[in-house]
Design an enzyme around this catalytic site. Sequence first.
Site, mmCIF file in Angstrom:
data_model
loop_
_atom_site.group_PDB
_atom_site.id
_atom_site.type_symbol
_atom_site.label_atom_id
_atom_site.label_comp_id
_atom_site.label_asym_id
_atom_site.label_seq_id
_atom_site.Cartn_x
_atom_site.Cartn_y
_atom_site.Cartn_z
ATOM 1 N N ASP A 1 0.820 -1.217 0.000
ATOM 2 C CA ASP A 1 0.000 0.000 0.000
ATOM 3 C C ASP A 1 0.852 1.264 0.000
ATOM 4 O OD1 ASP A 1 -2.550 -0.886 -0.197
ATOM 5 O OD2 ASP A 1 -3.199 -0.228 1.778
ATOM 6 N N GLY B 1 -13.476 5.678 3.004
ATOM 7 C CA GLY B 1 -14.132 4.523 3.583
ATOM 8 C C GLY B 1 -14.018 4.643 5.084
ATOM 9 N N ASN B 2 -14.076 3.527 5.792
ATOM 10 C CA ASN B 2 -13.854 3.578 7.241
ATOM 11 C C ASN B 2 -12.461 4.133 7.533
ATOM 12 O OD1 ASN B 2 -14.788 3.056 9.940
ATOM 13 N ND2 ASN B 2 -13.303 1.392 10.018
ATOM 14 N N GLU C 1 -8.831 -2.655 -6.026
ATOM 15 C CA GLU C 1 -7.491 -2.981 -5.551
ATOM 16 C C GLU C 1 -7.122 -4.424 -5.875
ATOM 17 O OE1 GLU C 1 -6.925 -0.711 -1.455
ATOM 18 O OE2 GLU C 1 -9.014 -1.288 -1.768
#
Length: 398
Positions: free
Chosen positions: A146, A208-209, A384
């Site tokens: 990431d 997102g969260n 992703e």
Amino acid sequence: MSKLVLVLNCGSSSLKFAVVDAESGAEHLTGLAECLGLPEARMKWKLDGKHEAQLGAGAAHVEALSFMVETILASKPELKANLGAIGHRIVHGGEQFTKSALITDEVLKGIQDAATFAPLHNPAHIIGIEAAKANFPGLKNVAVFDTAFHQTMPEESYLYALPYNLYKEHGIRRYGMHGTSHLFITREVAGLLNKPVEEVNIINCHLGNGASVCAIKNGESVDTSMGLTPLEGLVMGTRCGDIDPAIVFHLHDALGYSVEQINNMLTKESGLQGLTQVTSDCRFVEDNYGEKEEATRAMDVFCHRLAKYVAGYTATLEGRLDAITFTGGIGENSAPIREMVLNRLGIFGIEVDGEANLKARFGGEGTITTANSRIPAMVISTNEELVIAEDTAKLAGL
């Protein structure tokens, strides 16, 4: 040779998996094991319909992966037989990894070394890698980081104004997250605008969260909101994002909080959860905006912070912004949040198309600004898993 890739994403208490055709992008299997390590550990998956099963009290990543192999894949022998490689999402690669890597003992050690900065995630990734190697001894494993996409950031973006030796000796700097998603959106925008990736300038909002913004110049990350860890930046579901660091000292020295309590507060009790003191669910905030004080408060702070980041990142793009993009669970589905954020950016000549914005939900995509808007804004669904599958297929020689 088959280009089917098993994509694994081991979280601290979850395991997300998919079997993806790296050539066509088709997903043959998707699933999620959640509440791992808890009494209610369970798995949901899609393969010839939707299914759900209890994994047994306390089942962890190894048990979840074994269930996936021995029960789910066993029901489709041809799918298991045609797997060509395994791709692993790795949250933190430190400075060592600037791109995806075939997993060797040396790479595994690097993932372990970077666990200092991702103590909940990297150890889980290692467990997933070891379990995958045990279950599929003949397949190559690839790590997709990431943080890798952000390794193009200039020093002015990634350095903190701390004693320089902390960076040189201990690697304390901005690393950023969600790089795989930011990369995917960059490639998608290039296709939509009919431009080479190397000429794309965008600001991407992965909401997102967990949430982050990334400034992308000439197809490369030049700044991003998450920092050393995923705690910095935007208001998130339960994470605080940016705060005055001295708040930590005040909580400890004046209010008597322990370091552990402060850590728990900033990561699990803040963000939308903290502002509402009800829930971390953005849908509650959106549905009750203007009616419930706590929802209104949370949404205003969330949108204010996000708009400030987007506006600030225009300074990194040297005069050209091709598009502002929204992705992630909130970015793809919350028309009110997108509209509130873009309306705060009116100084840039942005005009929201209300009808198009409402249509761009629940899988809908497209431009959500008017033809008169000086800068277009777009909603694009992230993928992703496809990026991980493509990188894995390439490095594994499929």
